[in-house]
Enzyme design. Structure first.
Site, PDB file in Angstrom:
ATOM      1  N   TYR A 550      80.176  -2.583  11.111  1.00 13.82           N
ATOM      2  CA  TYR A 550      80.202  -3.515  12.240  1.00 13.82           C
ATOM      3  C   TYR A 550      79.078  -3.238  13.226  1.00 13.82           C
ATOM      4  O   TYR A 550      78.758  -4.076  14.079  1.00 13.82           O
ATOM      5  CB  TYR A 550      81.552  -3.423  12.969  1.00 13.82           C
ATOM      6  CG  TYR A 550      81.717  -2.196  13.815  1.00 13.82           C
ATOM      7  CD1 TYR A 550      81.470  -2.239  15.180  1.00 13.82           C
ATOM      8  CD2 TYR A 550      82.095  -0.979  13.254  1.00 13.82           C
ATOM      9  CE1 TYR A 550      81.602  -1.103  15.970  1.00 13.82           C
ATOM     10  CE2 TYR A 550      82.233   0.156  14.034  1.00 13.82           C
ATOM     11  CZ  TYR A 550      81.983   0.089  15.385  1.00 13.82           C
ATOM     12  OH  TYR A 550      82.102   1.215  16.153  1.00 13.82           O
ATOM     13  N   LEU A 559      73.324  -1.051  15.887  1.00  9.87           N
ATOM     14  CA  LEU A 559      73.576  -0.387  17.169  1.00  9.87           C
ATOM     15  C   LEU A 559      74.617   0.722  16.957  1.00  9.87           C
ATOM     16  O   LEU A 559      75.786   0.568  17.292  1.00  9.87           O
ATOM     17  CB  LEU A 559      74.087  -1.402  18.193  1.00  9.87           C
ATOM     18  CG  LEU A 559      74.400  -0.877  19.594  1.00  9.87           C
ATOM     19  CD1 LEU A 559      73.120  -0.489  20.310  1.00  9.87           C
ATOM     20  CD2 LEU A 559      75.147  -1.923  20.405  1.00  9.87           C
ATOM     21  N   PRO A 560      74.216   1.865  16.389  1.00  6.33           N
ATOM     22  CA  PRO A 560      75.181   2.963  16.207  1.00  6.33           C
ATOM     23  C   PRO A 560      75.569   3.595  17.533  1.00  6.33           C
ATOM     24  O   PRO A 560      74.741   3.718  18.441  1.00  6.33           O
ATOM     25  CB  PRO A 560      74.412   3.956  15.321  1.00  6.33           C
ATOM     26  CG  PRO A 560      72.971   3.647  15.551  1.00  6.33           C
ATOM     27  CD  PRO A 560      72.893   2.180  15.850  1.00  6.33           C
ATOM     28  N   HIS A 561      76.826   4.002  17.659  1.00  9.73           N
ATOM     29  CA  HIS A 561      77.315   4.643  18.865  1.00  9.73           C
ATOM     30  C   HIS A 561      78.586   5.411  18.521  1.00  9.73           C
ATOM     31  O   HIS A 561      79.127   5.282  17.426  1.00  9.73           O
ATOM     32  CB  HIS A 561      77.602   3.610  19.966  1.00  9.73           C
ATOM     33  CG  HIS A 561      78.513   2.510  19.528  1.00  9.73           C
ATOM     34  ND1 HIS A 561      78.066   1.432  18.773  1.00  9.73           N
ATOM     35  CD2 HIS A 561      79.841   2.303  19.697  1.00  9.73           C
ATOM     36  CE1 HIS A 561      79.073   0.627  18.513  1.00  9.73           C
ATOM     37  NE2 HIS A 561      80.166   1.131  19.051  1.00  9.73           N
ATOM     38  N   ALA A 562      79.057   6.218  19.447  1.00  9.95           N
ATOM     39  CA  ALA A 562      80.287   6.996  19.242  1.00  9.95           C
ATOM     40  C   ALA A 562      81.036   7.075  20.559  1.00  9.95           C
ATOM     41  O   ALA A 562      80.550   6.629  21.610  1.00  9.95           O
ATOM     42  CB  ALA A 562      79.964   8.386  18.712  1.00  9.95           C
TER      43      ALA A 562
END
Length: 650
Positions: A550, A559-562
């Site tokens: 996603y 748009l990688p994030h954590a």
């Protein structure tokens, strides 16, 4: 599709930090506790990934956020063809050729439905058409839709956008003709060139879909002569006041006539003009007295401001914000009166982060329609207005997040905390710490903007520190006030994109062997430059593994994030281009060439930067320029250039 009760409960729980009782939920939405229990039970039964909402006896309910993210991704990626999909496909076919008819067998034979199921589908279709003053006629085993051409197009516009919006663009999915779609995009680029500015999302999608529907209606010979509404004196006034836009619309209609090899109704120019007027364009800001301007725009703008101020107990709203909001209200009013819908892809996120504010705006919109006689204002429109107020509130917030430090971090800290919050209305003490775990608490409760300590600290935190006595005397209060005056001007917590990235966070033409390697190489500058820990980067990869791709939010862009607690230290965004695009597993948007790795310390401070980023990635000129650059300094200059452009357009 969720019911209103289900949607309300999910949004309410998403905005709650702890467990909420059934009674609290019931009071919030004026429903019985029995309804709350039944609704939550049904929601959990719909969740393939496990329980969506957790419950604890004596404490109530809390959203299972991991399962929520999985479920959202499941819904986006699911290819299951539901009854609703079937009904929408049937409705679209009938609308495209209305008022001509189609045989029942050609519409339903592929689905192998019983007569009962067909009747249920027709009942649902009739219900949808009624809201557009359109009728479904069944006669001699054939179906057709009757009603005005204007209403048919409005219905098609809404359906087309809802079926085919993929973040910020239309795609060929849902049966769109590739060649017609490419022609429509070409016309949008022509309009941009003529205006010497970029029509951005969501206005660009509206214009493309309008032209696409226009083309399709004529291709199917569904538009009879003289069926379009004739122009009145008011319409003529609109044309006179918008000569430049009318001229551009006329050129586009000429292009369409050449493409179709047929003459169009002259009024098509005026209808395209309305879509241009209903977009946020630089040229419109120069028009002093166009339709609805001055009186109605000011009335609506002041109505929103006065209601929000009263509901949220705000102070005086500055004139810059009023002007900015008025420039949004002006095309919005035009959209309302011309029944032009605007899709808001951020609406679920707006409801999640700003639920209370959204409810105030939505209530104000309802009051507006009654008191000023405006057409109904949709949730999508209310969502856009919510963003304006949310940004203003964040930029003008009057509080500072503070950490209190004592030798023990217990009794004395609590006493100081109480005194600070009773004396300073612009400070929120978010946590206390012993001298031994200051760094740990700073990371846990980031962002920390002020440290108030009873002991001297070796300040390596890049955060202002005020040393005070344990009893917090008047002299101590003065020291805190002086520190605030020195270090803060209440410019707000939201940062622009240029403020959360820099040359050290930009990597260009990187080679990666797979999507995991691509994320790691994109996020590595965050670790190297002290924005995040290695564990945070691992969290990015783990989240993608568990929840699916996603993070690929549009064509070629990831748009990688954590989650912040995994090791976010301060807000930052990296900019990475891949030499060879990589597949992330997102069929609609692969392969990925651009990666923007986000490190966020809370759920608000990055929103301004993210809003800008959404504008940038929907702008093909930005992505084309980005892919050509080989030096980080040039990319940073590019960001500043586009940032300035969008700031001027807002």
């Amino acid at each position: 599709m969720l019911t209103d009760n289900e949607d309300n409960i999910i949004n309410f729980l998403l905005n709650s930090n702890s467990f909420v009782t059934a009674k609290e939920i019931a009071n919030q939405f004026l429903m019985s506790t029995k309804t709350v229990y039944r609704t939550i039970k049904h929601l959990n039964s719909l969740t393939p990934s496990g329980e969506l909402i957790n419950s604890k006896k004596g404490r109530g309910f809390k959203i299972n956020y991991d399962n929520y993210l999985k479920e959202m991704n499941y819904q986006q990626d699911s290819n299951t063809f539901t009854a609703k999909d079937r009904q929408q496909a049937t409705l679209t076919k009938l609308l495209m050729i209305a008022p001509r008819s189609l045989k029942l067998s050609s519409l339903f034979s592929q689905y192998y439905l019983s007569e009962t199921n067909i009747n249920e589908d027709l009942k649902s279709i009739r219900s949808q058409l009624a809201s557009y003053s359109l009728n479904l006629v069944r006669k001699n085993h054939q179906l057709k839709i009757t009603g005005s051409e204007t209403n048919i197009r409005h219905a098609l516009q809404d359906i087309l956008i809802k079926q085919n919006v993929s973040n910020t663009s239309l795609s060929e999915k849902g049966g769109l003709n590739f060649y017609s779609l490419q022609f429509c995009i070409k016309q949008l680029n022509f309009i941009n060139e003529k205006l010497d500015s970029e029509i951005t999302y969501p206005y660009n999608v509206n214009i493309i879909s309008h032209i696409y529907i226009l083309i399709t209606r004529y291709q199917t010979h569904a538009v009879a002569k003289s069926v379009l509404t004739k122009l009145n004196s008011y319409d003529q006034m609109i044309i006179k006041e918008n000569k430049q836009l009318y001229s551009i619309a006329a050129e586009v209609i000429k292009h369409i006539e050449n493409y179709l090899d047929m003459a169009l109704e002259p009024n098509e120019i005026y209808f395209l003009l309305q879509y241009l007027i209903s977009s946020r364009l630089d040229v419109m800001d120069k028009i002093e007295n166009s339709a609805f301007q001055s009186n109605l725009v000011q009335k609506v703008t002041n109505f929103y401001i006065s209601n929000v101020v009263a509901k949220l107990n705000l102070g005086t709203i500055n004139n810059d914000f009023k002007a900015d909001l008025a420039n949004h209200i002006r095309p919005m009013i035009n959209r309302l009166y011309n029944k032009i819908s605007l899709n808001n892809a951020l609406l679920p996120e707006i409801k999640r982060v700003y639920l209370k504010l959204f409810k105030v705006i939505e209530h104000t919109s309802d009051k507006l329609t009654k008191e000023l006689g405006l057409p109904p204002i949709s949730a999508d429109e209310s969502g856009f207005i919510t963003i304006y107020f949310a940004r203003y509130l964040e930029q003008n917030r009057q509080y500072i997040r503070a950490l209190v430090v004592c030798t023990t971090g217990v009794a004395t800290a609590q006493l100081i905390k109480v005194k600070i919050q009773s004396y300073f209305n612009n400070i929120i003490v978010v946590a206390d710490a012993a001298s031994s775990n200051v760094q740990q608490q700073i990371h846990k409760y980031a962002p920390i903007e002020l440290i108030i300590s009873t002991i001297p600290l070796n300040n390596t935190f890049e955060i202002p520190v005020v040393v005070v006595g344990a009893l917090l005397t008047n002299q101590d209060k003065k020291r805190i006030e002086d520190s605030i005056k020195r270090n803060y001007h209440f410019q707000g917590s939201e940062k622009m994109l240029s403020e959360v990235t820099n040359e050290s966070l930009i990597r260009l033409n990187i080679e990666a062997v797979n999507w995991k390697d691509a994320i790691r190489k994109s996020a590595n500058p965050l670790v190297k430059n002290g924005y995040a820990t290695e564990n945070y980067v691992n969290g990015m990869i783990k989240t993608t593994e568990e929840s699916g791709p996603y993070i690929v939010i549009s064509k070629g862009v990831a748009l990688p994030h954590a989650r912040p607690e995994l090791g976010a230290k301060k807000i930052g965004i990296t900019v990475t281009t891949l030499k060879t695009p990589i597949n992330f597993g997102n069929k609609s948007n692969d392969p990925v060439q651009f990666i923007f790795a986000l490190c966020a310390v809370d759920n608000k401070s990055h929103l301004k930067a993210m809003s800008e980023l959404v504008n940038f990635i929907s702008d093909q000129n930005f992505l084309k320029s980005l892919v050509k650059e080989t030096r980080p300094a040039n990319v940073y200059t590019l960001i500043k250039k586009f940032e300035s452009r969008y700031s001027e357009n807002e």
